[in-house]
Design a protein around this motif. Structure first.
Motif, PDB file in Angstrom:
ATOM      1  N   LEU A 153       0.837  -1.202   0.000  1.00 51.21           N
ATOM      2  CA  LEU A 153       0.000   0.000   0.000  1.00 51.21           C
ATOM      3  C   LEU A 153       0.872   1.252   0.000  1.00 51.21           C
ATOM      4  O   LEU A 153       1.852   1.348   0.735  1.00 51.21           O
ATOM      5  N   LEU A 154       0.485   2.233  -0.823  1.00 46.69           N
ATOM      6  CA  LEU A 154       1.168   3.518  -0.833  1.00 46.69           C
ATOM      7  C   LEU A 154       0.616   4.417   0.269  1.00 46.69           C
ATOM      8  O   LEU A 154      -0.605   4.501   0.460  1.00 46.69           O
ATOM      9  N   ALA A 155       1.494   5.078   0.989  1.00 43.19           N
ATOM     10  CA  ALA A 155       1.062   6.046   2.001  1.00 43.19           C
ATOM     11  C   ALA A 155       0.476   7.275   1.309  1.00 43.19           C
ATOM     12  O   ALA A 155       0.736   7.546   0.141  1.00 43.19           O
ATOM     13  N   LYS A 156      -0.323   8.041   2.050  1.00 39.32           N
ATOM     14  CA  LYS A 156      -0.980   9.213   1.474  1.00 39.32           C
ATOM     15  C   LYS A 156       0.012  10.202   0.899  1.00 39.32           C
ATOM     16  O   LYS A 156      -0.207  10.769  -0.177  1.00 39.32           O
ATOM     17  N   ASP A 157       1.111  10.415   1.601  1.00 41.41           N
ATOM     18  CA  ASP A 157       2.077  11.408   1.131  1.00 41.41           C
ATOM     19  C   ASP A 157       2.938  10.898  -0.025  1.00 41.41           C
ATOM     20  O   ASP A 157       3.780  11.625  -0.546  1.00 41.41           O
ATOM     21  N   GLU A 158       2.738   9.649  -0.440  1.00 41.05           N
ATOM     22  CA  GLU A 158       3.491   9.101  -1.564  1.00 41.05           C
ATOM     23  C   GLU A 158       2.668   9.019  -2.846  1.00 41.05           C
ATOM     24  O   GLU A 158       3.208   8.682  -3.901  1.00 41.05           O
ATOM     25  N   LEU A 159       1.384   9.314  -2.757  1.00 43.01           N
ATOM     26  CA  LEU A 159       0.510   9.143  -3.918  1.00 43.01           C
ATOM     27  C   LEU A 159       0.923  10.035  -5.081  1.00 43.01           C
ATOM     28  O   LEU A 159       1.069   9.574  -6.219  1.00 43.01           O
ATOM     29  N   ALA A 160       1.085  11.327  -4.820  1.00 41.43           N
ATOM     30  CA  ALA A 160       1.396  12.276  -5.886  1.00 41.43           C
ATOM     31  C   ALA A 160       2.722  11.938  -6.561  1.00 41.43           C
ATOM     32  O   ALA A 160       2.845  12.018  -7.787  1.00 41.43           O
ATOM     33  N   ASN A 162       3.949   9.179  -7.097  1.00 39.67           N
ATOM     34  CA  ASN A 162       3.818   7.983  -7.927  1.00 39.67           C
ATOM     35  C   ASN A 162       2.725   8.123  -8.991  1.00 39.67           C
ATOM     36  O   ASN A 162       2.358   7.137  -9.640  1.00 39.67           O
ATOM     37  N   GLY A 163       2.196   9.335  -9.142  1.00 32.27           N
ATOM     38  CA  GLY A 163       1.231   9.587 -10.207  1.00 32.27           C
ATOM     39  C   GLY A 163      -0.190   9.216  -9.893  1.00 32.27           C
ATOM     40  O   GLY A 163      -1.007   9.035 -10.812  1.00 32.27           O
ATOM     41  N   TYR A 164      -0.546   9.119  -8.607  1.00 34.36           N
ATOM     42  CA  TYR A 164      -1.906   8.764  -8.229  1.00 34.36           C
ATOM     43  C   TYR A 164      -2.619   9.959  -7.600  1.00 34.36           C
ATOM     44  O   TYR A 164      -1.983  10.850  -7.022  1.00 34.36           O
ATOM     45  N   ALA A 165      -3.950   9.951  -7.687  1.00 34.51           N
ATOM     46  CA  ALA A 165      -4.754  11.018  -7.097  1.00 34.51           C
ATOM     47  C   ALA A 165      -4.988  10.741  -5.618  1.00 34.51           C
ATOM     48  O   ALA A 165      -4.820   9.604  -5.143  1.00 34.51           O
ATOM     49  N   GLU A 166      -5.404  11.781  -4.889  1.00 31.68           N
ATOM     50  CA  GLU A 166      -5.621  11.635  -3.450  1.00 31.68           C
ATOM     51  C   GLU A 166      -6.721  10.628  -3.138  1.00 31.68           C
ATOM     52  O   GLU A 166      -6.658   9.926  -2.132  1.00 31.68           O
ATOM     53  N   ASP A 167      -7.757  10.575  -3.996  1.00 29.52           N
ATOM     54  CA  ASP A 167      -8.859   9.659  -3.714  1.00 29.52           C
ATOM     55  C   ASP A 167      -8.504   8.206  -4.043  1.00 29.52           C
ATOM     56  O   ASP A 167      -9.341   7.317  -3.906  1.00 29.52           O
TER      57      ASP A 167
END
Length: 278
Positions: A153-160, A162-167
């Motif tokens: 699982l990606l942590a919230k602060d790692e989403l951006a 890695n190219g993913y949106a917050e939701d």
């Protein structure tokens, strides 16, 4: 009658796939969404159609039973029917309410069994990937390529980064499974500790990962994009934190990714594979 027609049509639309998302990320849930995720495989389309068909049938049955009960309540209450009937049975009626459900079930089975068999009859795969469920992450092994990796699982602060949106928190992983579009992928599913379940809603597939057993599922993605799934079997305290991410790419992009993955994860070099084939 017009009201009944409108109600049946509205009910039939409920399980239809949700609208595709902007861009390529089409396989994820939407806030306040109604119905299935957009189908990305033939298996998923079959399930959506079958669900819609059965929903129409059971809605018609419910409405018929409700209308029949209303008629009986009005026609045979104590005021309109002060002298009750004394008969104990009605053979033609009993035969009818036995035969009609049988016919309905045979009709449903005629369409549902081919869908089930299509899922369970595993074709020869262009790509074979072994999936192992752990507490609480997934391990993937590209069987014919000689490499594997774990997906967390990606942590919230790692989403951006890695190219993913917050939701997409709780859906995105640090390492995604990559497969080419239009190719048959066979997933061999097992568990390392407890029972997990590998599920990808947009593909219409779900398979329990049971320790000591090797089960299989298959899919052929029809569109490029990023698709999200999750473990769907309660497997401990972090069950909600072991998502699945699949990226479906073009054959050219897959070949490029595969070459890099072999180098990164110590897979079988392409030159060695060619020499072995000769």
């Amino acid at each position: 009658m017009r009201l009944l027609t409108k109600l049946l049509a509205a009910m039939a639309l409920l399980p239809l796939p949700a609208l595709a998302q902007d861009g390529l990320a089409v396989g994820k849930p939407h806030p306040q969404g109604v119905g299935f995720q957009t189908a990305a495989t033939e298996l998923s389309r079959d399930i959506h159609w079958l669900d819609s068909m059965i929903l129409v049938i059971i809605t018609a049955i419910v409405l018929f039973v409700m209308a029949l009960m209303a008629f009986i309540i009005i026609r045979f209450n104590s005021k309109t029917n002060p002298k009750p009937a004394t008969f104990t049975h009605n053979s033609p009626l009993e035969i009818a309410w036995t035969i009609v459900p049988i016919v309905i079930l045979v009709f449903i089975g005629t369409f549902s069994l081919p869908v089930l068999f299509k899922q369970q009859e595993i074709p020869e795969g262009d790509i074979t990937i072994k999936v192992t469920g752990y507490q609480w992450y997934w391990g993937y092994e590209y069987v014919n390529e000689g490499f594997g990796f774990e997906s967390f699982l990606l942590a919230k602060d790692e989403l951006a980064d890695n190219g993913y949106a917050e939701d997409e928190y709780l859906l995105a992983t640090d390492t995604a499974v990559v497969v080419p579009v239009g190719k048959t992928v066979v997933m061999q599913v097992t568990g390392a500790d407890v029972i997990h379940s590998w599920a990808m809603p947009a593909f219409g597939v779900k398979q329990d990962a049971v320790p000591g057993r090797l089960a299989e599922l298959w899919f052929k993605a029809e569109k490029e994009g990023t698709f999200f799934g999750q473990c769907s079997e309660l497997c401990g305290k972090d069950h909600a934190y072991m998502p699945i991410t699949i990226k479906v790419v073009s054959e050219e992009a897959y070949a490029e990714w595969l070459a890099g993955a072999k180098e990164e994860y110590a897979g079988i070099p392409q030159a060695f594979q060619v020499a072995s084939a000769q």
